[in-house]
Design a protein around this motif. Structure first.
Motif, PDB file in Angstrom:
ATOM      1  N   GLU A  61      99.353  11.834  33.958  1.00 33.21           N
ATOM      2  CA  GLU A  61      98.175  12.562  34.429  1.00 33.21           C
ATOM      3  C   GLU A  61      98.049  12.393  35.940  1.00 33.21           C
ATOM      4  O   GLU A  61      98.224  11.295  36.467  1.00 33.21           O
ATOM      5  N   ARG A  63      95.815  13.375  39.509  1.00 33.79           N
ATOM      6  CA  ARG A  63      94.662  13.909  40.215  1.00 33.79           C
ATOM      7  C   ARG A  63      95.018  14.099  41.683  1.00 33.79           C
ATOM      8  O   ARG A  63      95.730  13.280  42.257  1.00 33.79           O
ATOM      9  N   TYR A  65      93.511  15.560  45.594  1.00 32.65           N
ATOM     10  CA  TYR A  65      92.365  15.942  46.419  1.00 32.65           C
ATOM     11  C   TYR A  65      92.852  16.692  47.658  1.00 32.65           C
ATOM     12  O   TYR A  65      93.808  16.268  48.312  1.00 32.65           O
ATOM     13  N   ASN A 110      89.058  18.873  43.976  1.00 33.80           N
ATOM     14  CA  ASN A 110      89.782  17.855  43.213  1.00 33.80           C
ATOM     15  C   ASN A 110      90.457  18.525  42.022  1.00 33.80           C
ATOM     16  O   ASN A 110      89.788  19.185  41.221  1.00 33.80           O
ATOM     17  N   LEU A 112      92.992  18.324  38.538  1.00 32.46           N
ATOM     18  CA  LEU A 112      93.476  17.450  37.482  1.00 32.46           C
ATOM     19  C   LEU A 112      94.607  18.149  36.738  1.00 32.46           C
ATOM     20  O   LEU A 112      94.419  19.236  36.183  1.00 32.46           O
TER      21      LEU A 112
END
Length: 323
Positions: A61, A63, A65, A110, A112
């Motif tokens: 996973e 993430r 920014y 952001n 994901l």
């Protein structure tokens, strides 16, 4: 002309740890991190246009920014992968089979990305000046749909719809042309601009004015739309539809046009042709069978309507789809 919107894409590539992202006219970029695999193809067929073809996945996973540098407009087509994004205190989800139109000022985002999920997307970006120019061309007077008017004082707005059948066909043709290295710069520019124009027409060419209609009226008009979509072969007449939803035919005709930007039977026609596109691409039915399946008893009339809508006859469409 404002062309510094390209910085937004460059920042996105940096955040993805793309190998040496540069603002060059054409670039094939691969990842340099072990947590992801795949590549991104970047094209700039002209100064105010960027086309990005993404095909990658993450081993865990992830993430990410970024902060956009300049205002811009982007249309993207998600073919694979579900991606979450948090922008301006709002959560959004981009899912396969959707066309997303984004208008953004300088915003923080952001992203994901899910583990072991393949992401395949095509994005088309333009600066604000180009967006405003197209709005003027589409609507005659772009004042109501200029960039600042659409944002309504917010830093970001997102519009999303299912990808239109013809748009999906064009996107796949674009991908095939790029993969085979046979798409010229002019062809890429032309196809990207066609997709942009069609998307802008979908979201902005029919401003609605439902203030004259009560919430109950709007619910009945939504019911009318669902009835027509579910009965494309044997649709009710306008009078029958009025009785079914409990709304007089004047409010039905006027309200439907204002809410959905088309007439009741104009909507029916679009639904029939959308399904026809799907059936023709599926390849299990001939043209006459498809015509009958979507409510056209006369194949010649079906061919005429289809070509008027898509610029190709059904047989030509089948030929191009098979290639």
């Amino acid at each position: 002309m404002n062309i510094d919107f390209h910085q937004n894409f460059t920042q996105f590539f940096h955040a993805l740890e793309i190998l040496k992202p540069q603002e060059n006219a054409t670039q094939y970029m691969t990842f340099q991190s072990s947590i992801k695999e795949g590549a991104i193809h970047r094209f700039m067929p002209r100064a105010d246009l960027e086309v990005v073809v993404s095909d990658y996945s993450f081993h865990q996973e992830h993430r990410m920014y970024i902060s956009t540098a300049k205002p811009m407009v982007e249309v993207s087509y998600c073919l694979q992968g579900t991606r979450g994004v948090h922008i301006s205190n709002c959560e959004y989800e981009v899912t396969p089979g959707t066309c997303t139109l984004q208008l953004m000022e300088q915003v923080e985002a952001n992203f994901l990305f899910n583990k072991d999920e393949s992401y395949q997307m095509v994005g088309i970006g333009i600066p604000v000046t180009t967006f405003n120019h197209y709005m003027e061309k589409i609507n005659g007077n772009g004042g109501a749909t200029k960039f600042s008017k659409v944002l309504q004082g917010y830093p970001y707005r997102l519009f999303q719809e299912k990808i239109d059948s013809l748009d999906l066909f064009m996107v796949k043709q674009l991908l095939e042309g790029i993969a085979a290295n046979r798409m010229t710069n002019l062809e890429l520019e032309s196809m990207a601009l066609q997709l942009l124009t069609r998307t802008f027409q979908t979201f902005f060419s029919h401003p609605t004015n439902s203030m004259e209609f009560s919430q109950d009226d709007r619910a009945k008009l939504s019911q009318a739309k669902a009835i027509m979509a579910g009965n494309i072969v044997n649709p009710p007449s306008l009078m029958e539809l009025s009785r079914l939803i409990g709304l007089n035919d004047y409010k039905l005709k006027k309200g439907f046009k204002e809410m959905y930007g088309t007439t009741v039977f104009g909507y029916l026609r679009e639904q029939r042709l959308e399904k026809a596109c799907y059936l023709l691409q599926n390849g299990t039915m001939n043209v006459m069978e498809v015509a009958n399946a979507v409510g056209y008893s006369n194949p010649s009339h079906f061919a005429e309507v289809f070509k008027e809508r898509y610029g190709l006859s059904p047989r030509e469409f089948v030929k191009y789809s098979s290639h």
